[in-house]
Enzyme design. Structure first.
Site, PDB file in Angstrom:
ATOM      1  N   LYS A  79       0.806  -1.100   0.135  1.00 23.15           N
ATOM      2  CA  LYS A  79      -0.045   0.007  -0.182  1.00 23.15           C
ATOM      3  C   LYS A  79       0.841   1.197   0.127  1.00 23.15           C
ATOM      4  O   LYS A  79       2.046   1.368   0.842  1.00 23.15           O
ATOM      5  CB  LYS A  79      -0.987   0.041   1.241  1.00 23.15           C
ATOM      6  CG  LYS A  79      -1.819   1.104   1.422  1.00 23.15           C
ATOM      7  CD  LYS A  79      -2.877   1.083   2.381  1.00 23.15           C
ATOM      8  CE  LYS A  79      -3.897   2.098   2.454  1.00 23.15           C
ATOM      9  NZ  LYS A  79      -4.906   1.817   3.595  1.00 23.15           N
ATOM     10  N   SER A 159      -9.708   2.560   2.618  1.00 22.31           N
ATOM     11  CA  SER A 159      -8.899   3.262   1.801  1.00 22.31           C
ATOM     12  C   SER A 159      -7.947   2.394   1.145  1.00 22.31           C
ATOM     13  O   SER A 159      -7.420   2.561   0.086  1.00 22.31           O
ATOM     14  CB  SER A 159      -8.085   4.146   2.578  1.00 22.31           C
ATOM     15  OG  SER A 159      -7.382   3.599   3.416  1.00 22.31           O
ATOM     16  N   SER A 183     -10.435   0.404   6.786  1.00 22.96           N
ATOM     17  CA  SER A 183      -9.910   0.357   5.612  1.00 22.96           C
ATOM     18  C   SER A 183      -9.202  -0.773   5.251  1.00 22.96           C
ATOM     19  O   SER A 183      -8.791  -1.103   3.933  1.00 22.96           O
ATOM     20  CB  SER A 183      -8.967   1.486   5.523  1.00 22.96           C
ATOM     21  OG  SER A 183      -9.500   2.929   5.421  1.00 22.96           O
TER      22      SER A 183
END
Length: 494
Positions: A79, A159, A183
């Site tokens: 990420k 997210s 998330s």
């Protein structure tokens, strides 16, 4: 061997050790898959294929010499809020669009120390602020799943949308992710993958771009519960560079997968039965309860009375911390600097105005407001008191249960560009209704795929555990995974 990208992390590691294929072959298979899919999915914002080939070559040398480490030769996605030394890290924000860290985050360093291979950086909502991966500076991520009622592109959740999309579409064996209010778990539920947020402090936050420091926690998104245990083992560690890092020794997480849950007390909170939730969500929850009953667990009704205050509490605490954390992005030392400034004040104001996206600006404004002199006591201090009450609810619940079972999300994946949610941010924030409580209380939570809705889209169940009891959370998750038999994959339309 064909279809290398379809392997789970565990089966890939076993295959590498058995010399059925090399890390180089595995890595090249993923590189080919990314090159084919990423234009359509936009899961990766940066690929590091040369670095991946170099790391795979080193892993093959170690495997040949019998010096393999726990993740030797496994290609992973990272990420874009985990700092990677010498590799651009932007948290998918325009204000960091050229930032190249001179240091490595502790979580990613742990992975490289254990032999993992980096395929690239994964898309996300800007500064992890979002529930649909539409606030990214690099554009939205598309869910590899499609509804059987429409060809419209769907959100992978946020997210960590890039992480979830990449794992679901077989563009990496597993991915790092982070969870501030859901998330990890919401994107996992939307994409038919497994996502676990460990206890706050289990994984170091050093080198993670901060959103809300008392809520942020790293965790993995994987294809199976067993893979989640393997990733968690490497990602978590005590770290002197993070003052909130826990010194507690790590158990062998994989040893909990497959354990009996006979006699375990599973709490079902009354407050999670919300008005207006689709019947399919309630039906799946009831099915999950039955699966755990069949496995010998005792079902206990519990009350978490302050749950109704969790969302408003979260959306005061998180923006307040974001307002403070994001003050460092001022156009001076790193990141975007405006070219239109005629004074120092202009440099600060215009750099931030140009660099931050609309959702980030909204949350900074909210956070600044609730921290201002006239409203600090009325909003922020009150939210901290409510947070304490929410944590106490869980402490009281543990007197009568060992884990808690809830839905993971209030719906299946929704359409990208959903006008209702775009027009009313509160509608978007409601996606976190089942997940924010665990962040506020610092507890482990895991989403496990458990079924499909009427449109053929994945739905997930959430297991919430006691602090530092990821093991029992994984054990219950594995029972649900086995009972559900979720083997569905998105059809390859890209």
């Amino acid at each position: 061997m064909s279809d290398l990208t379809k392997l789970t992390l565990k089966s890939a590691l076993d295959g590498l050790k058995a010399k059925q294929f090399s890390s180089t072959e595995l890595t090249e298979a993923f590189i080919g898959a990314i090159e084919k899919a990423n234009t359509a999915l936009n899961a990766y914002v940066l690929t590091t294929f040369d670095k991946a080939r170099e790391m795979a070559g080193e892993s093959d040398r170690r495997l040949k010499a019998g010096e393999s480490r726990p993740l030797e030769g496994a290609p992973l996605g990272i990420k874009d809020l985990f700092c990677t030394k010498g590799v651009r890290t932007t948290a998918c924000s325009g204000i960091l669009d050229t930032f190249v860290p001179p240091y490595e985050s502790t979580v990613t360093q742990n992975l490289w120390d254990d032999g993992a291979v980096m395929l690239g950086k994964l898309n996300m909502d800007e500064f992890a602020m979002g529930s649909s991966n539409e606030t990214s500076h690099w554009g939205p991520v598309t869910n590899p799943w499609k509804s059987n009622a429409s060809n419209a592109p769907l959100t992978p959740g946020g997210s960590s949308g890039g992480s979830a999309s990449a794992v679901a579409a077989d563009l990496c064996l597993a991915a790092t992710a982070s969870d501030t209010g859901g998330s990890i778990r919401q994107p996992a539920a939307f994409t038919g993958t497994v996502g676990i947020k460990p206890t706050y402090g289990r994984a170091s936050r050093y080198g993670m771009v901060a959103f809300a420091s008392s809520l942020d926690q790293a965790g993995p998104i994987t294809k199976t519960v067993e893979d989640a245990a393997i990733m968690l083992q490497s990602m978590c560690s005590h770290d002197a560079k993070d003052s909130t890092s826990l010194p507690n020794a790590l158990p062998d997480f994989s040893s909990f997968v497959g354990r009996s849950i006979k006699g375990l007390r599973v709490g079902i909170p009354d407050e999670y039965r919300l008005d207006g939730i689709p019947g399919e969500i309630d039906a799946l929850w009831e099915q999950g309860i039955q699966w755990l009953k069949d496995a010998g667990a005792e079902i206990v009704r519990i009350s978490l009375p302050n749950t109704k205050y969790a969302l408003p509490c979260y959306y005061i605490v998180a923006p307040a911390e974001a307002s403070s954390n994001l003050a460092r992005y001022d156009g001076m030392r790193f990141g975007h600097r405006t070219e239109a400034a005629s004074s120092l004040t202009d440099t600060y104001e215009l750099s931030r105005s140009e660099g931050f996206g609309a959702e980030v600006k909204r949350r900074i404004m909210i956070g600044t407001y609730v921290l201002s002199a006239g409203f600090y006591d009325a909003y922020y201090v009150k939210a901290l008191k409510v947070r304490r009450r929410i944590a106490e609810d869980f402490v009281n619940a543990w007197n009568s249960c060992d884990v808690i079972l809830t839905p993971a999300t209030p719906s299946a994946a929704f359409q990208l560009g959903d006008t209702e949610k775009a027009a009313d941010p509160v509608q978007m924030y409601l996606n976190d209704v089942f997940t924010v409580t665990t962040n506020l209380a610092g507890l482990p939570g895991m989403a496990v795929p458990a079924g499909l809705d009427s449109k053929g889209l994945p739905l997930g169940l959430q297991v919430i555990g006691k602090a530092l009891d990821e093991g029992t959370t994984l054990a219950v998750g594995a029972v649900l995974e086995k009972a559900a038999g979720f083997t569905h994959k998105p059809s390859q339309w890209w």
